[in-house]
Design an enzyme around this catalytic site. Structure first.
Site, PDB file in Angstrom:
ATOM      1  CG  ASP A  19      -1.899   1.083   1.281  1.00 41.67           C
ATOM      2  OD1 ASP A  19      -2.338   1.505   0.208  1.00 41.67           O
ATOM      3  OD2 ASP A  19      -2.243   1.533   2.384  1.00 41.67           O
TER       4      ASP A  19
ATOM      5  CG  ASP B 143      -2.093   1.295   6.849  1.00 35.90           C
ATOM      6  OD1 ASP B 143      -2.800   1.106   5.846  1.00 35.90           O
ATOM      7  OD2 ASP B 143      -1.591   2.398   7.135  1.00 35.90           O
TER       8      ASP B 143
ATOM      9  CG  ASP C 157      -4.445  -2.212   2.814  1.00 38.53           C
ATOM     10  OD1 ASP C 157      -4.636  -1.970   1.610  1.00 38.53           O
ATOM     11  OD2 ASP C 157      -3.962  -1.391   3.611  1.00 38.53           O
TER      12      ASP C 157
END
Length: 853
Positions: free
Chosen positions: A326, A592, A596
């Site tokens: 990410d 996080d 996700d």
């Protein structure tokens, strides 16, 4: 208005916007819908962890072998095995219990509280008691407790990055007739707010539309239950090794039974000899290696701030071929900073260079004055920070008397400040460049210069805001926003900076043959700019809309060539991970946010951020980074490769060392010689072999070029033909050397005790030679002899002390059936060890040469 939010209402007919739900009605809905929380996996107790550890097939095999030895009366061997099993269980329990404790500490100890309107008054309640139909009172800084629809919004913005991955807050408005009730998170001017988001600016009232599992966070969390976690490759390999070892042990036992029965006539003794031989040759070191190595690996990796929820993920890290990451909060700090300034008549420059221009002071001070006095919005925090760094005391000695908020028609906001009495008012403004240009009345070349600078800065991935100011007479604060005479001060470019060490970590991944792929919900320009800064390059950029438009099969073909996926939705992240897996990649996924979590669980290795990460992300992951340090991933990969290499070294040694043991168990029977190795002698040898496997090979440091070679082929087996072949070769050389000495001593007429002594210590020397040869893949004899390893020094000291005790103690010699070795015997034993080591290193060199050819 009530009809517009009807999907959420759940309120009684008598409840109004002003009074909210009654306590009785709220209790009814709470009983009907359940608490506003996500189901959380119960915390694992040490007893539960112990039961899970004991059910592991490799440890079960270890305990079973110890039990069989105990039943046969071989207490020494049983004690060794059971002690190793206990050691492994204790290490695993301590490590996993520590992981659970840290994860528990990372969780919020209490659910966020919410301010709601009930019975006409406001009351603050635990977030878990919020129900559909409640009216939330939202203020700047609040974490929103449930999905809701805005009835009223005053300059309200929300940070939805945990759901979208987009670091910039989004603008909200109140609901209008005809608005869709199912808008996605992200994007400006939607009336929906979502559970887990944070109000960064403004205030509002919102009617709750969904709680618990029905909220957007809940839907993502619920989708995790439908994802299958793949069986770790190491576990599958272990099952295969155990089956092959069992077949090999039975084959050797059958040979012993047949030879003993045919040559010595007693078939009952033959059966007993076969059972004893099979048990003495059982390579119980396999479960020792595979269990202790992974448990110790979890301990080692915890030292660099990486917690392991599934130990098999450590070894898998060493095989990772793609690292999907990410952007927000993982590669970047999720903290906006002022990166560039543009002042009319100059080019856009980095902040440290631009502040040399005297006009930069007014630009930065005004940006802070145009922000909230106590900022929460990340961009406003950045403006205040930048102003402080240049010595500004923005707001001190001034009184805020009026504010103009953002509107869909004018994307700019202003604050009016009063100085000392008699001085003009100061109007400080910030907003979208085109809106500020309109307020300033720019046209022609001035407007073109501003637009060109804004586009140039935006192309570098920055959020660009225009800054302007105006003076107003006392009493003019009631004027309309656009009636003030604004003067353009310039543009500010804000960026979410990279975490320290990210470019170096990405470079190490690339050097190790691991491709880093960014998957983010942010805009393509921002994603590309961050990717360039991090060193993620060499592939195309693909938008979420493109992912949605193609099939899974098409995505599988295209995904390996993409380095940046931008504007993605949570379900698309999951599709991307699955497409990479289908293309044959070993996928590690970092993240996080709640968005996700599905991809984290689907990946071969899910890596969650510990501090900023959500509970849902941490529960879905197999590895948690305590300090949110992206660089720790490289350390985890390094440890994973080291563990896999050391497991291969240990397995090669185990197979190799059992060849001479098996040979000395069978050859005397075949040639009519006295039994050389009895159960007691084999138990002594195991006291060397077991700690060597469990301690020495586990503690071997990584190979010098471990992070410079490509990941191993996922199709390669741990128990490969190459490994078995090398083990048989080195074991055959050891058997040839030891059996040669043994047979020579017998035919020279030495007494049985001297033959047994010579054979035992020659075998011990051969075992040490095998240890030296397998400590490193290098063909350097210096590496074999002098490679640093404290555990090896301790084991060597133990072997030397034990050998000296046997050689000097006549009572021990009588028990073992040995005799005191003379100088000639000692010279022969040393020659066996040294000669075998040199022969093994030459064999490694010859094999390397053939492979190169």
């Amino acid at each position: 208005m009530a009809n517009a939010v009807s999907p959420a209402s759940g309120s009684a007919a008598g409840d109004s916007l002003l009074t909210g739900l009654s306590p009785a009605r709220a209790r009814e809905i709470l009983e009907r819908d359940g608490p506003n929380e996500l189901p959380r996996a119960s915390r694992r107790s040490p007893l539960r962890i112990a039961l899970e550890v004991v059910r592991e097939p490799m440890l079960a095999m270890l305990l079973a072998a110890g039990g069989i030895y105990l039943a046969l009366g071989d207490r020494t061997e049983a004690l060794v095995l059971l002690l190793f099993a206990l050691f492994s269980i204790v290490i695993t329990i301590v490590q996993e219990a520590r992981t659970e404790n840290v994860l528990e500490a990372l969780r919020d100890l209490s659910a966020p509280r919410a301010l709601v309107i009930r019975d006409g008054g406001t009351i603050r309640i635990p977030g878990r008691e919020v129900v559909c139909g409640d009216i939330l009172v939202l203020e700047q800084g609040d974490r929103i407790a449930a999905d809701a629809c805005l009835l009223e919004a005053r300059d309200l913005e929300a940070d939805e990055s945990l759901l979208t991955g987009e670091s910039v807050p989004v603008r909200k408005r109140s609901v209008r007739p005809g608005d869709r009730p199912d808008a996605e998170p992200g994007g400006d001017d939607h009336p929906q707010v979502f559970s887990g988001s944070i109000v960064t600016r403004g205030r509002g009232l919102a009617r709750v539309s969904a709680t618990g599992l029905r909220s957007r966070i809940g839907q993502i969390g619920q989708s995790l239950a439908g994802l299958e976690v793949e069986t770790p490759r190491l576990q599958a390999e272990t099952s295969r090794i155990v089956a092959l070892c069992a077949a090999g042990g039975l084959a050797i036992a059958a040979i012993v039974v047949v030879l003993y029965g045919l040559m010595r006539g007693s078939w009952l003794d033959a059966v007993l000899a076969g059972i004893a031989t099979a048990m003495s040759l059982l390579p119980e070191e396999f479960p020792v290696v595979l269990t202790i190595f992974l448990a110790m690996g979890a301990w080692r990796i915890a030292q660099v701030g990486v917690l392991t929820r599934r130990t098999s993920a450590i070894e898998t890290m060493g095989a990772a071929t793609v690292l999907c990451t990410d952007k927000t909060g993982t590669l970047t700090q999720n903290r906006m900073t002022v990166a560039e300034l543009w002042i009319p008549g100059a080019r856009a420059r980095p902040l440290d260079e631009a502040i040399r221009d005297p006009r930069a002071f007014a630009l930065l001070e005004t940006s802070a004055l145009a922000s909230a006095p106590v900022p929460v919005d990340p961009m406003e925090v950045a403006f205040h920070s930048a102003a402080r760094e240049i010595g500004s005391t923005a707001g001190n000695g001034k009184a805020l008397i009026q504010s103009y908020g953002l509107t869909p028609d004018l994307l700019a906001m202003s604050n009016i400040w009063q100085h000392e009495e008699g001085l003009p008012l100061l109007v400080a403004t910030k907003g979208a460049p085109e809106a500020v240009a309109r307020l300033c009345g720019l046209a022609g070349e001035e407007l073109a210069a501003l637009e060109a600078a804004a586009q140039e800065m935006a192309a570098r991935g920055m959020r660009v805001l225009g800054i302007a100011c105006a003076q107003a007479a006392i009493g003019d604060h009631a004027k309309a926003h656009g009636e003030h005479a604004f003067r353009l001060l310039g543009l500010t470019g804000l960026a979410d900076p990279l975490r320290a060490g990210v470019p170096e970590a990405v470079a190490q991944c690339r050097k190790a043959g691991i491709r880093v792929v960014m998957i983010t919900g942010d805009h393509a320009a921002t994603a590309q700019a961050i990717a360039a800064q991090a060193g993620i390059a060499g592939g195309e950029v693909m938008l979420g809309a493109e992912v949605a438009a193609i099939s899974d099969a098409q995505l599988m073909v295209r995904a390996p060539g993409v380095s940046v996926f931008a504007r993605t939705q949570p379900d698309q992240k999951l599709r991307i991970v699955n497409a990479l897996k289908a293309a044959g990649e070993i996928v590690a996924m970092t993240g996080d946010g709640v968005n996700d979590a599905p991809a984290l669980k689907a990946a071969h290795i899910g890596i969650a951020m510990g501090k900023r990460g959500t509970d849902v992300a941490r529960e879905a992951a197999s590895i948690v980074l305590v300090e949110d340090d992206f660089g720790a991933i490289v350390a985890a990969i390094r440890v994973g490769r080291r563990i896999y290499d050391n497991i291969r070294k240990a397995l090669a040694f185990i197979f190799g060392v059992h060849v001479p043991i098996a040979g000395l168990a069978i050859l005397p029977l075949a040639f009519g010689l006295p039994v050389i190795l009895g159960p007691l002698q084999i138990a002594l040898l195991e006291m060397v072999i077991d700690p060597v496997c469990a301690l020495v090979f586990e503690a071997e440091r990584e190979e010098s070029r471990a992070m410079e070679r490509p990941p191993r082929n996922p199709a390669d087996r741990l128990f490969s033909v190459t490994l078995v072949g090398w083990s048989v070769v080195q074991g055959g050389l050891a058997l040839a050397a030891v059996s040669g000495v043994t047979f020579a001593a017998h035919y020279l007429g030495l007494e049985p005790d001297r033959v047994r002594t010579l054979a035992f210590f020659s075998l011990l020397a051969a075992i040490l030679a095998l240890v030296f040869a397998n400590r490193s893949f290098s063909i350097s004899l210096g590496h074999a002899l002098f490679r640093g390893n404290p555990a090896f020094r301790y084991v060597m000291a133990f072997v030397v002390a034990g050998s000296a005790a046997i050689a000097l103690s006549s009572s021990i010699q009588r028990v073992l059936g040995f005799s005191a070795p003379g100088l000639v015997e000692l010279a022969v034993i040393a020659a066996v060890g040294v000669g075998l080591l040199v022969g093994l290193e030459l064999t490694k060199a010859a094999g390397r040469g053939r492979a190169a050819a």
